[in-house]
Design a protein around this motif. Structure first.
Motif, short mmCIF file in Angstrom:
data_model
loop_
_atom_site.label_atom_id
_atom_site.label_comp_id
_atom_site.label_asym_id
_atom_site.label_seq_id
_atom_site.Cartn_x
_atom_site.Cartn_y
_atom_site.Cartn_z
N VAL A 30 0.80 -1.14 0.06
CA VAL A 30 -0.13 0.11 0.07
C VAL A 30 0.75 1.12 0.06
O VAL A 30 1.81 1.36 0.71
CB VAL A 30 -0.98 -0.11 1.43
N LYS A 31 0.67 2.25 -1.05
CA LYS A 31 1.50 3.34 -1.01
C LYS A 31 0.63 4.40 -0.30
O LYS A 31 -0.65 4.91 -0.83
CB LYS A 31 1.61 3.83 -2.36
N VAL A 32 1.32 5.18 0.55
CA VAL A 32 0.53 6.14 1.44
C VAL A 32 1.01 7.45 1.00
O VAL A 32 2.20 7.87 0.91
CB VAL A 32 0.88 5.88 2.96
N LYS A 33 0.04 8.46 0.88
CA LYS A 33 0.45 9.54 0.44
C LYS A 33 0.54 10.79 1.70
O LYS A 33 -0.46 10.61 2.35
CB LYS A 33 -0.63 10.26 -0.78
N TYR A 34 1.62 11.41 1.72
CA TYR A 34 1.56 12.32 2.71
C TYR A 34 1.66 13.65 2.54
O TYR A 34 1.83 14.15 1.32
CB TYR A 34 3.30 12.07 3.46
N CYS A 35 1.00 14.43 3.54
CA CYS A 35 0.95 15.91 3.17
C CYS A 35 2.29 16.52 3.38
O CYS A 35 2.90 16.22 3.99
CB CYS A 35 -0.10 16.20 4.22
N GLY A 36 2.50 17.59 2.40
CA GLY A 36 3.81 18.34 2.47
C GLY A 36 3.83 19.55 3.64
O GLY A 36 4.88 19.96 3.80
N ASP A 37 2.62 19.72 4.06
CA ASP A 37 2.51 20.78 5.17
C ASP A 37 2.70 20.17 6.22
O ASP A 37 3.59 20.58 7.31
CB ASP A 37 1.18 21.67 5.21
#
Length: 198
Positions: A30-37
């Motif tokens: 599973v690829k988790v996308k992270y917030c840049g802020d």
């Protein structure tokens, strides 16, 4: 040979979480996308104190994910009309704001006030040198303490917000070393305050 003892009846009745294997329709890993802020996975951004900044970052960098999150919020009834401002105000009151990464305190920009150098007695024969005011020149106190430790071959520690204690009487050497190491400091900025009572 010893026989295996049967499990107690209470243990047999308990239900344990059993792993049923991979979920059908899910692509692994599973690829988790992270917030840049805020640095958290994007589905947790709503719990971050500065959620509005996260929304702006998502809208500009991950518009597809932003659309999914906004549509889910609208389905839950949070973004809908009707109630108007009262619902938004009560939501802000309910949300708990916490300290930590979200509420970073801005450092106060102050004019350099000068550096005070003095000594203090520790015990009967021991002397420590105290340097006050390096932080007003935007000098990292930990780095300065390490520099003093290496330079004078002694211990030095950061005490309080703007004070460094150096073991030994090195006050006279500081008048030459401080302007040499940090160009923002001139010899006129350094004041000898004599003995400091602790």
């Amino acid at each position: 040979m010893a026989e295996a003892t049967p499990a107690p009846p209470a243990a047999c009745e308990r239900e344990f979480l059993e792993y049923s294997g991979p979920v059908a329709g899910m692509k692994y890993p599973v690829k988790v996308k992270y917030c840049g802020d805020c640095g958290t996975p994007i589905e947790y951004c709503e719990f971050y104190p500065n959620y509005e900044k996260c929304k702006k970052w998502l809208e500009s960098n991950l518009p597809d994910e932003f659309g999914k999150i906004v549509s889910v919020k609208d389905d839950d009834g949070e973004g809908g009309g009707g109630g108007g401002g009262e619902a938004d105000d009560s939501e802000k009151k309910k949300r708990q704001t916490r300290g930590g990464k979200g509420t970073v305190k801005a450092k106060k920009k102050s004019e350099p006030t000068g550096i005070k150098v003095g000594t203090s007695k520790r015990g009967k024969k021991k002397t420590i040198t105290i340097v006050i005011g390096l932080a007003s020149y935007d000098i990292d106190l930990k780095d300065a303490a390490k520099f003093f430790s290496n330079k004078f071959a002694c211990g030095s520690t950061v005490q309080g917000e703007d004070e460094i204690c150096i073991q030994g009487d090195v006050k006279d050497d500081l008048f030459d070393i401080l302007p040499e190491k940090w160009k923002a400091i001139s010899e006129d900025d350094i004041d000898d305050v004599g003995e400091i009572k602790k």
